[in-house]
Design a protein around this motif. Structure first.
Motif, PDB file in Angstrom:
ATOM      1  N   LEU A  15       0.652  -1.228  -0.023  1.00 34.21           N
ATOM      2  CA  LEU A  15       0.021  -0.213  -0.236  1.00 34.21           C
ATOM      3  C   LEU A  15       0.943   1.248   0.105  1.00 34.21           C
ATOM      4  CD1 LEU A  15      -2.667   1.433   0.299  1.00 34.21           C
ATOM      5  CD2 LEU A  15      -2.623   1.139   2.775  1.00 34.21           C
ATOM      6  N   LEU A  16       2.004   1.214   0.810  1.00 32.59           N
ATOM      7  CA  LEU A  16       2.846   2.461   0.913  1.00 32.59           C
ATOM      8  C   LEU A  16       3.529   2.604  -0.311  1.00 32.59           C
ATOM      9  CD1 LEU A  16       4.168   1.988   4.545  1.00 32.59           C
ATOM     10  CD2 LEU A  16       2.188   3.269   3.720  1.00 32.59           C
ATOM     11  N   ILE A  17       4.142   1.414  -1.074  1.00 32.04           N
ATOM     12  CA  ILE A  17       4.969   1.503  -2.358  1.00 32.04           C
ATOM     13  C   ILE A  17       3.701   2.198  -3.461  1.00 32.04           C
ATOM     14  CG2 ILE A  17       5.613   0.143  -4.236  1.00 32.04           C
ATOM     15  CD1 ILE A  17       6.731  -1.880  -2.041  1.00 32.04           C
ATOM     16  N   LEU A  18       2.395   1.470  -3.422  1.00 30.79           N
ATOM     17  CA  LEU A  18       1.433   2.154  -4.052  1.00 30.79           C
ATOM     18  C   LEU A  18       1.385   3.828  -3.993  1.00 30.79           C
ATOM     19  CD1 LEU A  18      -0.819   1.972  -6.346  1.00 30.79           C
ATOM     20  CD2 LEU A  18      -2.415   1.320  -4.778  1.00 30.79           C
ATOM     21  N   ILE A  19       1.255   4.190  -2.912  1.00 31.31           N
ATOM     22  CA  ILE A  19       1.415   5.601  -2.596  1.00 31.31           C
ATOM     23  C   ILE A  19       2.384   6.469  -3.354  1.00 31.31           C
ATOM     24  CG2 ILE A  19       0.861   7.193  -0.820  1.00 31.31           C
ATOM     25  CD1 ILE A  19      -0.413   5.255   0.830  1.00 31.31           C
ATOM     26  N   ASP A  20       3.589   5.858  -2.924  1.00 32.16           N
ATOM     27  CA  ASP A  20       4.747   6.357  -3.362  1.00 32.16           C
ATOM     28  C   ASP A  20       4.718   6.584  -4.860  1.00 32.16           C
ATOM     29  OD1 ASP A  20       5.472   7.087  -0.793  1.00 32.16           O
ATOM     30  OD2 ASP A  20       6.809   5.389  -0.856  1.00 32.16           O
ATOM     31  N   SER A  21       4.379   5.439  -5.625  1.00 29.39           N
ATOM     32  CA  SER A  21       4.496   5.324  -6.861  1.00 29.39           C
ATOM     33  C   SER A  21       3.430   6.421  -7.754  1.00 29.39           C
ATOM     34  CB  SER A  21       4.197   3.789  -7.400  1.00 29.39           C
ATOM     35  OG  SER A  21       5.132   3.112  -7.041  1.00 29.39           O
ATOM     36  N   LEU A  22       2.204   6.449  -6.870  1.00 29.21           N
ATOM     37  CA  LEU A  22       1.054   7.387  -7.421  1.00 29.21           C
ATOM     38  C   LEU A  22       1.511   8.716  -7.292  1.00 29.21           C
ATOM     39  CD1 LEU A  22      -2.253   5.825  -5.959  1.00 29.21           C
ATOM     40  CD2 LEU A  22      -1.686   6.134  -8.367  1.00 29.21           C
ATOM     41  N   LYS A  23       2.444   9.178  -6.270  1.00 29.63           N
ATOM     42  CA  LYS A  23       2.711  10.531  -6.135  1.00 29.63           C
ATOM     43  C   LYS A  23       3.946  10.716  -7.403  1.00 29.63           C
ATOM     44  CE  LYS A  23       1.829  11.238  -1.305  1.00 29.63           C
ATOM     45  NZ  LYS A  23       1.019  12.542  -1.437  1.00 29.63           N
ATOM     46  N   ALA A  91      -9.203   1.607  -6.562  1.00 26.89           N
ATOM     47  CA  ALA A  91      -7.912   0.876  -6.761  1.00 26.89           C
ATOM     48  C   ALA A  91      -7.890   0.052  -5.511  1.00 26.89           C
ATOM     49  CB  ALA A  91      -6.764   1.595  -6.880  1.00 26.89           C
ATOM     50  N   ASP A  92      -7.314  -1.230  -5.666  1.00 32.95           N
ATOM     51  CA  ASP A  92      -6.986  -2.222  -4.916  1.00 32.95           C
ATOM     52  C   ASP A  92      -5.635  -1.687  -4.136  1.00 32.95           C
ATOM     53  OD1 ASP A  92      -9.493  -3.635  -5.318  1.00 32.95           O
ATOM     54  OD2 ASP A  92      -8.324  -4.988  -6.594  1.00 32.95           O
ATOM     55  N   CYS A  93      -5.459  -2.192  -2.907  1.00 35.46           N
ATOM     56  CA  CYS A  93      -4.363  -1.908  -1.959  1.00 35.46           C
ATOM     57  C   CYS A  93      -3.237  -2.835  -2.097  1.00 35.46           C
ATOM     58  CB  CYS A  93      -4.815  -1.673  -0.725  1.00 35.46           C
ATOM     59  SG  CYS A  93      -5.316  -3.208   0.180  1.00 35.46           S
ATOM     60  N   ASP A  94      -3.327  -3.866  -2.979  1.00 31.46           N
ATOM     61  CA  ASP A  94      -2.439  -5.108  -2.884  1.00 31.46           C
ATOM     62  C   ASP A  94      -1.205  -5.109  -4.023  1.00 31.46           C
ATOM     63  OD1 ASP A  94      -4.077  -5.588  -4.759  1.00 31.46           O
ATOM     64  OD2 ASP A  94      -4.794  -7.682  -4.026  1.00 31.46           O
ATOM     65  N   PRO A  99       0.051   2.655 -11.334  1.00 27.43           N
ATOM     66  CA  PRO A  99      -0.100   4.082 -11.386  1.00 27.43           C
ATOM     67  C   PRO A  99      -0.535   4.455 -12.792  1.00 27.43           C
ATOM     68  CG  PRO A  99       1.517   3.815  -9.926  1.00 27.43           C
ATOM     69  CD  PRO A  99       1.469   2.428 -10.575  1.00 27.43           C
ATOM     70  N   SER A 100       0.271   3.873 -13.833  1.00 22.46           N
ATOM     71  CA  SER A 100      -0.064   4.484 -15.079  1.00 22.46           C
ATOM     72  C   SER A 100      -1.222   3.695 -15.551  1.00 22.46           C
ATOM     73  CB  SER A 100       0.860   3.713 -16.013  1.00 22.46           C
ATOM     74  OG  SER A 100       0.967   2.452 -16.033  1.00 22.46           O
ATOM     75  N   ASP A 101      -2.008   2.508 -15.101  1.00 23.58           N
ATOM     76  CA  ASP A 101      -3.220   2.063 -15.344  1.00 23.58           C
ATOM     77  C   ASP A 101      -4.272   2.955 -14.509  1.00 23.58           C
ATOM     78  OD1 ASP A 101      -2.387   0.067 -17.224  1.00 23.58           O
ATOM     79  OD2 ASP A 101      -2.030  -1.307 -15.694  1.00 23.58           O
ATOM     80  N   ILE A 102      -4.064   3.453 -13.449  1.00 18.54           N
ATOM     81  CA  ILE A 102      -5.045   4.277 -12.883  1.00 18.54           C
ATOM     82  C   ILE A 102      -5.100   5.691 -13.699  1.00 18.54           C
ATOM     83  CG2 ILE A 102      -5.419   5.524 -10.966  1.00 18.54           C
ATOM     84  CD1 ILE A 102      -3.911   3.533  -9.244  1.00 18.54           C
ATOM     85  N   LEU A 103      -4.116   6.140 -14.015  1.00 22.08           N
ATOM     86  CA  LEU A 103      -4.079   7.249 -15.015  1.00 22.08           C
ATOM     87  C   LEU A 103      -4.952   7.203 -16.080  1.00 22.08           C
ATOM     88  CD1 LEU A 103      -3.443  10.220 -15.241  1.00 22.08           C
ATOM     89  CD2 LEU A 103      -1.446   9.522 -16.206  1.00 22.08           C
TER      90      LEU A 103
END
Length: 345
Positions: A15-23, A91-94, A99-103
Motif C-alpha cells: 500500500l505504501l509503495i503504491l502511494i509513493d508510485s502514485l505521487k 483501486a486495490d491496495c495489494d 499508477p499508469s493504469d490508474i491514470l
C-alpha cells in the motif's frame, strides 16, 4: 480533480509503495488526492495507516471489518457529503494496479457522467488457476444474464464521475458482490460500461488477497441462486398441489390450472421481493407483465421441446433439460430488465 479511493483491510507495505508510485507518476500530470478506507484492520496494521497519513492520504476507518463494498460506500459517502466534483478511481491496495493504469482509466472518462470505466485484465502469463477459472466463470454468467460481454467482471480498478455517487450508494451489497451488482444494475440505470486493457499483476500467486473463493463467490452469484431457489420453490408447490387437488377433486384440468395459478403467484411475489428486491415497483403493472411472460415462456417451452425432440431427434429427457436451462436464463434476464426494472436516475 482526481480522487483515488482505496479500500484496505490489513494491508502490507504494498500500500505504501503504491502511494509513493502514485505521487511519483501523477504529480506532474494531474491534481489528485488519495482516500483510504481502513476496513476494520487489527491494531498491528496501525503503522501502515499512520505512514499513509503522513504521506498525505486521508484515512477513514471502520471499527470492525464490514467488507469491500461497505468500505467503498464509506468513501463514496464522504466524497458526496464533502461536495467533491471530478473523477474518481477505485483501486486495490495489494499492488495489482499500476499508477499508469490508474491514470489510463481516469483519462478514459472524458467528462462523461454516465460512464463506468473498467480496467480489464487479459490474464496472460503466470496467473493462479483459481483466478482464471473464477473470472472466466463470472464473466460467462454475467454475459448470459446481461447480454453484454465483459472479459473481466471482477476488476477492482474502476473510474467514474462524481455524478454517479448517489447511484453507487444505493446499490446493494457490502462485500465483494457489491462490484458485481454495479455491473448488473448499470444497464437499468443507463450507465455505459467501457473496458480499458490494463496489465495483469499477481504477485506471490495473489497470496495477499482477502477474497475467499467459496464464500465470496457465493455472494457474487447470490442473485442467480435466489432466482433458482424461487423457481424450485414454485415448482415444488405446483407439484404438491397438483396431486393434492387431484386427490380431492379427481379433475385433472382443474388441478393443473389451480395448482399452477397458486405456484405462479408465489413465484411472482418471491421474484419481486426476494430475487430482484423491487418492492417499489408497481405490483399491478409487473403482475400483468409477469403473466404475459409466463404465457410466452409456455409457448417457447412447447416449441423448443418439439424442435429438439422431433426436429433434431434428441431424447425427450435431454430436450426438456436443455429447454429449461435456456428458458431459465432468458426468463431471468427478461424479469430483471423489463418486468422488475428499476427506474433510471
Amino acid at each position: 480533480m482526481l480522487e483515488i479511493v482505496i479500500p484496505a483491510y490489513e494491508p502490507d507495505e504494498k500500500l505504501l509503495i503504491l502511494i509513493d508510485s502514485l505521487k511519483n507518476t501523477l504529480r506532474n500530470t494531474t491534481d489528485f488526492d488519495i482516500l483510504i478506507i481502513n476496513d476494520g484492520s487489527s491494531s498491528e496494521y496501525d503503522t501502515i495507516f499512520t505512514a499513509a497519513s503522513k504521506k498525505g492520504c486521508r484515512i477513514l476507518s471502520h471499527r470492525i471489518n464490514q467488507g469491500k463494498g461497505a468500505a467503498l460506500k464509506t468513501g463514496f459517502s464522504y466524497l458526496l457529503n464533502s461536495g467533491f466534483k471530478g473523477a474518481i478511481v477505485c483501486a486495490d491496495c495489494d499492488g495489482q494496479h499500476r499508477p499508469s493504469d490508474i491514470l489510463k482509466v481516469s483519462a478514459a472518462l472524458k467528462n462523461d457522467s454516465r460512464l463506468l470505466v473498467l480496467g480489464c485484465r487479459d490474464f496472460i502469463g503466470k496467473i493462479p488457476l483459481k483466478s482464471i477459472i473464477g473470472n472466466k466463470l463470472t464473466s460467462l454468467l454475467y454475459t448470459m444474464i446481461s447480454g453484454q460481454n465483459l472479459k473481466d467482471t471482477q476488476t477492482g480498478l474502476r473510474a467514474f464521475s462524481s455524478e454517479l455517487l448517489p447511484w453507487l450508494l444505493q446499490i446493494n451489497g457490502n462485500r465483494y458482490e457489491y462490484e458485481m451488482n454495479q455491473l448488473l444494475e448499470a444497464k437499468d440505470s443507463n450507465i455505459v460500461l467501457q473496458c480499458i486493457p490494463i496489465e495483469t499483476i499477481y504477485e506471490n500467486r495473489n497470496e495477499g488477497t482477502h477474497f475467499h473463493p467459496v464464500k465470496d463467490s457465493f455472494r457474487i452469484y447470490l442473485p442467480i441462486f435466489k432466482y433458482l431457489f424461487s423457481s424450485l420453490l414454485a415448482g415444488s408447490i405446483d407439484f404438491i398441489l397438483l396431486f393434492l387437488f387431484m386427490k380431492l377433486t379427481n379433475n385433472l384440468l382443474f388441478s393443473v390450472v389451480i395448482s399452477r395459478m397458486i405456484s405462479s403467484v408465489i413465484n411472482f411475489l418471491c421474484n419481486k421481493q426476494l430475487v430482484f428486491n423491487k418492492s417499489k415497483v408497481s405490483t399491478g403493472e409487473s403482475f400483468v407483465k409477469y403473466y404475459l411472460l409466463a404465457g410466452f415462456m409456455l409457448l417457447c417451452n412447447y416449441y423448443l421441446i418439439r424442435f429438439f425432440t422431433f426436429g433434431i431427434s434428441l431424447p425427450l429427457t435431454f430436450s426438456k433439460i436443455v429447454t429449461e436451462v435456456l428458458l431459465f436464463l432468458l426468463s431471468y434476464k427478461i424479469q430483471k430488465n423489463y418486468i422488475f426494472k428499476k427506474n433510471k436516475l
